[in-house]
Design an enzyme around this catalytic site. Structure first.
Site, PDB file in Angstrom:
ATOM      1  N   CYS A 245     -11.158  35.248  25.134  1.00 53.24           N
ATOM      2  CA  CYS A 245     -11.423  34.106  26.017  1.00 53.24           C
ATOM      3  C   CYS A 245     -11.524  34.628  27.452  1.00 53.24           C
ATOM      4  CB  CYS A 245     -10.299  33.086  25.864  1.00 53.24           C
ATOM      5  SG  CYS A 245     -10.523  31.641  26.879  1.00 53.24           S
TER       6      CYS A 245
ATOM      7  N   LYS B 182       9.330   1.928  54.553  1.00 49.55           N
ATOM      8  CA  LYS B 182       8.885   3.116  53.809  1.00 49.55           C
ATOM      9  C   LYS B 182       7.726   3.780  54.531  1.00 49.55           C
ATOM     10  CE  LYS B 182       9.609   3.361  49.521  1.00 49.55           C
ATOM     11  NZ  LYS B 182      10.466   4.068  48.584  1.00 49.55           N
TER      12      LYS B 182
ATOM     13  N   CYS C 133     -11.165  24.954  23.414  1.00 46.09           N
ATOM     14  CA  CYS C 133     -11.195  25.641  24.699  1.00 46.09           C
ATOM     15  C   CYS C 133     -12.579  25.512  25.348  1.00 46.09           C
ATOM     16  CB  CYS C 133     -10.843  27.119  24.508  1.00 46.09           C
ATOM     17  SG  CYS C 133     -10.942  28.048  26.044  1.00 46.09           S
TER      18      CYS C 133
ATOM     19  N   TYR D 210      26.353   7.141  54.071  1.00 44.69           N
ATOM     20  CA  TYR D 210      25.775   6.186  55.014  1.00 44.69           C
ATOM     21  C   TYR D 210      26.313   4.772  54.898  1.00 44.69           C
ATOM     22  CZ  TYR D 210      22.656   6.051  50.911  1.00 44.69           C
ATOM     23  OH  TYR D 210      22.151   6.003  49.641  1.00 44.69           O
TER      24      TYR D 210
ATOM     25  N   ASP E  73      15.829  10.935  50.470  1.00 40.23           N
ATOM     26  CA  ASP E  73      15.142  10.779  49.197  1.00 40.23           C
ATOM     27  C   ASP E  73      15.846  11.589  48.115  1.00 40.23           C
ATOM     28  OD1 ASP E  73      13.290   9.883  47.465  1.00 40.23           O
ATOM     29  OD2 ASP E  73      11.648  11.146  48.171  1.00 40.23           O
TER      30      ASP E  73
ATOM     31  N   CYS F  25     -14.097  29.321  25.440  1.00 42.67           N
ATOM     32  CA  CYS F  25     -14.430  30.138  24.270  1.00 42.67           C
ATOM     33  C   CYS F  25     -14.585  29.330  22.995  1.00 42.67           C
ATOM     34  CB  CYS F  25     -13.365  31.218  24.069  1.00 42.67           C
ATOM     35  SG  CYS F  25     -11.811  30.546  23.464  1.00 42.67           S
TER      36      CYS F  25
ATOM     37  N   CYS G  42      -4.978  27.747  24.812  1.00 38.88           N
ATOM     38  CA  CYS G  42      -6.034  28.382  24.034  1.00 38.88           C
ATOM     39  C   CYS G  42      -5.418  29.650  23.444  1.00 38.88           C
ATOM     40  CB  CYS G  42      -7.221  28.748  24.923  1.00 38.88           C
ATOM     41  SG  CYS G  42      -8.333  29.904  24.096  1.00 38.88           S
TER      42      CYS G  42
ATOM     43  N   GLU H 234      18.539   4.534  60.524  1.00 37.85           N
ATOM     44  CA  GLU H 234      18.935   5.784  59.853  1.00 37.85           C
ATOM     45  C   GLU H 234      17.755   6.334  59.072  1.00 37.85           C
ATOM     46  OE1 GLU H 234      22.066   4.706  57.188  1.00 37.85           O
ATOM     47  OE2 GLU H 234      23.256   3.765  58.772  1.00 37.85           O
TER      48      GLU H 234
ATOM     49  N   LYS I 264      16.013   7.444  55.687  1.00 40.91           N
ATOM     50  CA  LYS I 264      16.166   7.105  54.275  1.00 40.91           C
ATOM     51  C   LYS I 264      16.040   8.409  53.488  1.00 40.91           C
ATOM     52  CE  LYS I 264      14.775   3.627  50.940  1.00 40.91           C
ATOM     53  NZ  LYS I 264      14.682   4.442  49.750  1.00 40.91           N
TER      54      LYS I 264
HETATM   55  S1  IVH Z   1      22.035   1.781  52.494  1.00 43.60           S
HETATM   56  C1  IVH Z   1      23.236  -2.086  50.623  1.00 43.60           C
HETATM   57  N1  IVH Z   1      21.151   3.859  53.802  1.00 43.60           N
HETATM   58  O1  IVH Z   1      17.764   3.966  49.284  1.00 43.60           O
HETATM   59  C2  IVH Z   1      22.716  -0.897  51.316  1.00 43.60           C
HETATM   60  N2  IVH Z   1      20.455   3.577  51.549  1.00 43.60           N
HETATM   61  O2  IVH Z   1      16.002   1.954  48.190  1.00 43.60           O
HETATM   62  C3  IVH Z   1      22.616   0.223  50.396  1.00 43.60           C
HETATM   63  N3  IVH Z   1      19.023   5.383  50.708  1.00 43.60           N
HETATM   64  O3  IVH Z   1      19.905   2.867  46.740  1.00 43.60           O
HETATM   65  C4  IVH Z   1      21.929   1.398  50.818  1.00 43.60           C
HETATM   66  N4  IVH Z   1      18.999   6.583  52.552  1.00 43.60           N
HETATM   67  O4  IVH Z   1      19.950   5.366  47.379  1.00 43.60           O
HETATM   68  C5  IVH Z   1      21.132   3.192  52.638  1.00 43.60           C
HETATM   69  N5  IVH Z   1      20.471   5.681  55.083  1.00 43.60           N
HETATM   70  C6  IVH Z   1      20.470   5.020  53.923  1.00 43.60           C
HETATM   71  C7  IVH Z   1      19.753   5.481  52.793  1.00 43.60           C
HETATM   72  C8  IVH Z   1      19.764   4.718  51.616  1.00 43.60           C
HETATM   73  C9  IVH Z   1      18.595   6.505  51.301  1.00 43.60           C
HETATM   74  C10 IVH Z   1      18.690   5.007  49.322  1.00 43.60           C
HETATM   75  C11 IVH Z   1      19.856   4.508  48.504  1.00 43.60           C
HETATM   76  C12 IVH Z   1      19.475   3.139  48.036  1.00 43.60           C
HETATM   77  C13 IVH Z   1      17.996   3.220  48.129  1.00 43.60           C
HETATM   78  C14 IVH Z   1      17.380   1.835  48.229  1.00 43.60           C
END
Ligand code: IVH
Length: 688
Positions: free
Chosen positions: A426, A308, A402, A221, A113, A405, A420, A109, A111
């Site tokens: 200036c 990551k 500054c 998720y 942000d 000036c 400033c 999946e 991740k």
């Molecule tokens: S699963 C026990 N799935 O990443 C599993 N987390 O660094 C719990 N996050 O706290 C999380 N996308 O806020 C999961 N597809 C995804 C995610 C995800 C973002 C975040 C989530 C978690 C953090 C951990």
């Protein structure tokens, strides 16, 4: 049908349409019809308060009551994820899994942000929304989460468990983030560094109506509950999608390291075209039985891992910190770096924001520093390689005066930057103000150009914006690189700027916090420079979108003797100091206070605004008790519609508007369908 049945029917239909719009991206009725239906529900609910329900679609607009966030214990702890930063590390994790589990299946999946959230549902109704907190206890942010349109308040179908929790991420799409920061910049408020901070900050807002306006989104998720009726993660997510949750379609079921690596490599590149931020890939073992075998530590499950994405980073030497002075006097420290290649471009400079940031990094000249290009466009310094620090180095002393000036710098309360205060003497402030004045969106004297402004300044021909109007042809023509012809052009465009409308003159002055839009509101509200100069703080506050900070800044500007003298000279030079009256086309909209919102087919919004004025109506920026008409286009925000309905304001379409001003225009073609999301490239492994 009883009243209760009627209410339920309307709620059900509205929930369905909301889902189609915000989860499926495939609206099934027009915004106008939706608004009508919502209005009907609102009216019935108001007359029958016994059927009040916090999960009614009418509750999505939020309220202005102050939230207090109760701390609550999670029924199932919210674990975090272990991170991996290379395919090698990921391979090690897979080896470990496969030592214990035969023929493991993995779900990959994105991740997201943002900030984690746990939603609790009881009998298909949203009961509570809780932040992650420390994993055991989090903050109850239900009122705020209710305003996020993609979160279902009532579930669809009937096969959901009577109680369960579902975890996901609340995030801010780039479009909402950009809009929010633009607004904050205009208001002179501190900007959010990235969408993640903006999402987390918004979720903790004390007024849910503020959250409702900020355009948060939520993707789910992970299901949590006792005895869930599924044997795998993929099954549970498919069910969640059926119940109305927004579950990402960017997922793949994989059976090998190679397939996972392919998914990662695809998204490492493709994520740059997603409309929301991501910082990696999450890989989860699919079958619940296998998850049980693998177990968890107290912090994170062993059946899932995050990969990551590498922030594009480079290590280089900090040669020197220099300081820039902006047009408002704001000081921005800049890191001058030994040139280094980063994400395809050579980086020589990075922003350091302010003194606090330098102190937090304990940055010293000569340090080896990490430079990153994250979601932000301008590179930033994220850390110092202490192992390579020269023993004789000393902490960086932030400047007190500054660099341009020599004036002593000041730090205003609540502001991170130093300033400033020497506005009139200036150099970069003077030149910056003149350059702002000639911008296309201001006085549009762009034939002058930045370099020529500097040249004129260096030669003592201009020291402020009013001096431009005293320039003579021989003065300009005698300067290096400028001949008779360009001198003539420059004077011509300066002369033409006398016709520029008053609101742009006001913007061009460069009063702090008075952006283009605020200048328009001020010009419309007061009608003339004189009226604005004489307005008291209270009177200024009455203008649309003018708050205390803007009002104070306007008062300070006009209290300055030198500014007043410049204004007088500009007036004598013949600039527009009064808002022009539009030629009247009719009185059809006499007495109407009209708000325009959404997008239109036949006219642009500016054209509509001009039409309103030409027909005797008044344009208002926001829906308020004074509004008499809301001209609603496609994609109008539901919050605005709902507010208008609450106030009993008449809502009209573009067609109805055209008929109002001139009775016989043909009915428009039906609205085009909203573009559907491009299907994702198939990755190895079946998608679901
Ligand atoms: S699963 C026990 N799935 O990443 C599993 N987390 O660094 C719990 N996050 O706290 C999380 N996308 O806020 C999961 N597809 C995804 C995610 C995800 C973002 C975040 C989530 C978690 C953090 C951990």
């Amino acid at each position: 049908m009883t009243i209760e049945q009627h209410i339920n029917k309307l709620r059900q239909e509205l929930n369905l349409h909301n889902h189609k719009y915000y989860v499926e991206n495939a609206p099934s009725i027009s915004d106008y019809e939706y608004a009508q239906m919502l209005r009907q529900l609102q009216e019935i609910e108001e007359l029958n308060p016994q059927y009040k329900d916090p999960n009614s679609p009418t509750m999505r607009v939020g309220s202005d009551l102050t939230n207090s966030f109760r701390t609550v214990r999670h029924n199932f702890p919210m674990l975090s994820l272990s991170n991996t930063y290379s395919l090698e590390e990921l391979g090690e994790w897979i080896d470990k899994v496969e030592q214990e589990v035969a023929e493991a299946e993995y779900v990959c999946e994105l991740k997201f942000d943002g900030t984690a959230i746990s939603l609790c549902y009881e009998n298909g109704h949203l009961l509570r929304a809780v932040t992650r907190g420390d994993g055991e206890m989090g903050d109850d942010v239900t009122e705020n989460v209710r305003t996020i349109r993609s979160v279902p308040l009532v579930l669809q179908g009937d096969d959901y468990p009577s109680y369960f929790e579902i975890r996901g991420e609340i995030f801010m799409p780039y479009s909402s983030f950009d809009r929010l920061n633009q607004e904050r910049e205009q208001q002179g408020e501190a900007l959010f560094a990235n969408p993640r901070n903006a999402a987390a900050g918004t979720l903790k807002q004390q007024q849910s109506q503020v959250v409702a306006r900020r355009g948060l989104d939520c993707t789910l998720y992970q299901l949590a509950g006792k005895e869930l009726p599924f044997s795998s993660h993929s099954e549970s997510l498919k069910a969640a999608r059926r119940w109305g949750f927004k579950v990402s379609s960017h997922m793949a079921l994989c059976h090998s390291f190679e397939q996972i690596a392919q998914f990662i490599s695809h998204w490492d590149e493709a994520r740059h075209s997603l409309p929301f931020p991501t910082d990696g890939i999450v890989i989860k073992v699919n079958r619940y039985a296998d998850r049980k075998t693998l177990g968890s530590t107290s912090k994170a499950p062993k059946w899932a891992v995050a990969y990551k994405f590498k922030a594009e980073q480079a290590l280089t030497k900090l040669l020197k910190v220099s300081y820039q002075v902006g047009r408002t006097g704001a000081i921005t420290p800049v890191a001058n770096l030994e040139p280094v290649l980063l994400a395809g471009t050579t980086v020589k400079r990075a922003t350091l924001h302010n003194a606090d940031q330098i102190a937090a990094l304990d940055l010293r000249e000569g340090d080896m520093v990490y430079v990153e290009k994250g979601g932000e466009i301008i590179p930033k310094i994220t850390g110092v390689e202490l192992g390579e620090r020269d023993a004789s180095s000393t902490p960086l002393q932030y400047i007190t005066h500054c660099p341009e000036c020599g004036a002593e710098l000041v730090r205003y309360e609540g502001e991170a930057k130093h300033y400033c205060p020497n506005q009139s003497h200036c150099r970069p402030q003077i030149i910056g103000r003149i350059i702002h004045f000639i911008r296309r969106k201001a006085m549009n004297i762009e034939s002058l150009g930045e370099e020529t402004v500097e040249l004129l300044f260096e030669n003592g021909l201009i020291g402020n914006i009013a001096d431009l109007y005293d320039l003579r042809i021989e003065q300009i023509a005698s300067l290096p690189r400028l001949g008779d012809k360009s001198a003539r052009n420059i004077l011509q465009s300066i002369a033409s700027s006398r016709e520029v409308a008053f609101n742009r003159v006001l913007f061009a002055l460069g009063i702090r916090f008075v952006g283009e839009t605020t200048a328009k509101y001020l010009a419309a509200h007061f009608g003339s420079m004189e009226a604005i100069m004489q307005a008291s703080r209270e009177e200024l506050l009455e203008a649309e979108e003018v708050g205390g900070k803007i009002a104070d800044s306007i008062i300070d500007y006009f209290a300055d003797e030198q500014n007043r003298e410049i204004i007088q000279r500009l007036q004598r030079a013949g600039l527009q100091f009064v808002a022009a009256k539009q030629e009247k086309a009719s009185n059809a909209l006499e007495g109407e206070n009209i708000v325009i919102s959404g997008s239109f087919e036949q006219y642009s919004r500016d054209e509509l605004k001009a039409l309103i004025e030409a027909h005797g109506g008044k344009n208002l920026a926001a829906v308020s008790a004074n509004t008499t008409l809301l001209l609603a286009g496609a994609k109008i925000g539901p919050a605005k519609l709902q507010k208008a309905q609450k106030l009993g304001i008449r809502i009209i379409s573009e067609q109805e508007f055209i008929q109002l001003i001139d009775g016989n225009v043909a009915i428009a073609e039906p609205e085009p369908e909203i573009e559907s999301i491009t299907p994702q490239q198939p990755i190895q492994g079946s998608l679901f």
